[in-house]
Design an enzyme around this catalytic site. Structure first.
Site, PDB file in Angstrom:
ATOM      1  N   HIS A 397      -9.935   7.254   0.588  1.00 20.98           N
ATOM      2  CA  HIS A 397      -8.278   7.279   0.471  1.00 20.98           C
ATOM      3  C   HIS A 397      -7.880   7.485  -0.213  1.00 20.98           C
ATOM      4  CE1 HIS A 397      -6.431   4.139   3.420  1.00 20.98           C
ATOM      5  NE2 HIS A 397      -6.888   2.914   2.638  1.00 20.98           N
ATOM      6  N   ASP A 401      -6.091   8.907   5.123  1.00 20.30           N
ATOM      7  CA  ASP A 401      -6.030   7.543   5.219  1.00 20.30           C
ATOM      8  C   ASP A 401      -6.351   7.023   6.559  1.00 20.30           C
ATOM      9  OD1 ASP A 401      -3.493   8.115   4.145  1.00 20.30           O
ATOM     10  OD2 ASP A 401      -1.791   8.750   5.991  1.00 20.30           O
TER      11      ASP A 401
END
Length: 426
Positions: A397, A401
């Protein structure tokens, strides 16, 4: 009597040190030339160190799990002769190129040769169990092949009397133990067990632990689980498997997934990448090298199908099967076990409804395959039974995204649910 030192030899690949994962001898043991002294591990390659000469072990230089520098003294031997000058020998290493083939529970344990014994017509004689005398906490001494055989037969080696040198357990001792049959249980009912077994984490298992800890400590994972109707894909796979191709294995689901990933990654190259978080650089690769997490007798390894973008369905299947077999046999090379840019993990029929795969650091994405089950799906008018599989995919992450991750997962779902589109060029 003289004393000679056996040093850890140069085992190639620019390795400066190796981890000691198993001793085959202890102080006081008598060894012959070419008897195994120890097993060490470098990255994913296990190396057996034989004795260059006969003698008595007078000193051992490391504990299991310790790093041993190349060129340092591994053991010292008392040898026959009048020359008391200490000489330095480098034992040639066996199986340097790849892990040894027959590891089942201990790293790089060599497989035991078949033992053929003559059949006699002598009547069986009652066997009495010799008393096993060992100091409290003393572990039984046995070769890796003996330990492997004992594990497969469910034998506790602590109950076996060793007749070999220094009480070493032999194949004959195992045969004698088996001939006596199981130890009779005294009393009735269940009894409490208080034993505690300490298993030191060494070798490949320690490397797996370190890799998983590194991945979870550094990478903030985001996992997306999506339901996929694979009924059309399974019909296509069954049709293709009805027409066997010479020297080609039957198609499994994974080659289809690999080809689907190639199309999806071509559209989203940011996911086919390695993240150097120390340098702050994401290395996006044009070549798609898919790692396949594979369970082996000695632990989890990840053989890599290189340049999946240049392979068709059958080629992906052939290479996948070749690498998986070499990994399970312990003969995969370092080149075959490194270089992946994205990984697939699958537990096959044992897989649950969903998993949370751990990213293969320093990659930024991993695709997890769960088991296929018959579930009712709504077709717009009614519920119909379908073959359904969940995909569990994790992403780094920090650089991926959630939106991009979701697009990738939905693209895989679309391709797998409409398998003909996997083979249509854009």
């Amino acid at each position: 009597m003289g004393e000679r030192s056996v040093r850890l030899p140069d085992i190639g690949e620019g390795i400066a040190e190796a981890e000691l994962v198993e001793w085959h001898v202890k102080v006081g043991d008598l060894v012959r030339e070419d008897d195994l002294l120890a097993t060490v591990m470098t990255d994913k390659a296990s190396v057996e160190i034989p004795s260059p000469l006969a003698g008595e072990i007078s000193w051992v230089g490391a504990q299991i799990g310790e790093a041993v520098a190349i060129g340092s003294t591994l053991v010292k031997l008392k040898v026959a002769g009048d020359d008391a000058t200490e000489l330095e020998d480098e034992a040639p290493a066996k199986n340097v190129a790849a892990p040894t083939a027959a590891t089942k529970a201990e790293t790089a344990a060599p497989s035991a040769p078949a033992r053929v014994r003559p059949v006699t017509n002598e009547p069986p004689r009652p066997a009495t169990a010799p008393e096993v005398r060992r100091a409290p906490g003393e572990k039984p001494t046995a070769s890796p092949a003996i330990r492997l055989r004992a594990r497969e037969a469910g034998i506790d080696l602590r109950q076996v009397h060793g007749t070999g040198p220094a009480g070493r357990i032999t194949h004959d001792d195992i045969d004698a133990f088996l001939s006596r049959g199981p130890v009779p249980r005294h009393g009735r009912g269940m009894s409490p067990k208080t034993a505690v077994t300490d298993v030191k984490v060494v070798g490949l298992r320690r490397r797996i632990a370190e890799k998983m800890a590194l991945s979870k400590s550094r990478i903030p994972h985001i996992t997306i689980i999506e339901e996929v109707n694979v009924s059309p894909l399974e019909e296509l796979r069954a049709t293709l498997n009805k027409k066997p191709v010479p020297e080609q294995p039957k198609l499994t689901l994974l080659p289809f997934l690999m080809r689907a990933m190639v199309k999806a990654l071509t559209e989203q190259p940011a996911l086919n990448a390695l993240y150097d978080d120390e340098a702050g650089i994401v290395h996006q690769h044009a070549g798609i090298h898919i790692g396949i997490a594979t369970q082996t007798p000695s632990g989890l390894v990840v053989p890599v199908v290189k340049h999946a973008e240049a392979r068709d369905l059958r080629d992906c299947s052939l290479e996948l099967n070749r690498l998986a077999q070499r990994a399970r046999e312990g003969t995969a090379t370092r080149e075959e076990l490194t270089g992946s840019t994205i990984t697939i993990t699958s537990l096959g029929a044992l897989g649950g409804l969903a998993t949370t795969p751990v990213i293969n650091h320093p990659e930024v994405a991993i695709v997890g395959v769960n088991k296929i089950a018959i579930r009712p799906l709504w077709d717009g008018a009614q519920f119909v039974p379908c073959k359904v599989m969940n995909l569990s995919s994790s992403f780094d992450h920090r650089v991926i995204d959630g939106w991009d991750a979701a697009i990738f997962v939905q693209r895989l779902k679309e391709l797998l649910e409409n398998p003909a589109t996997i083979f249509v060029d854009p």
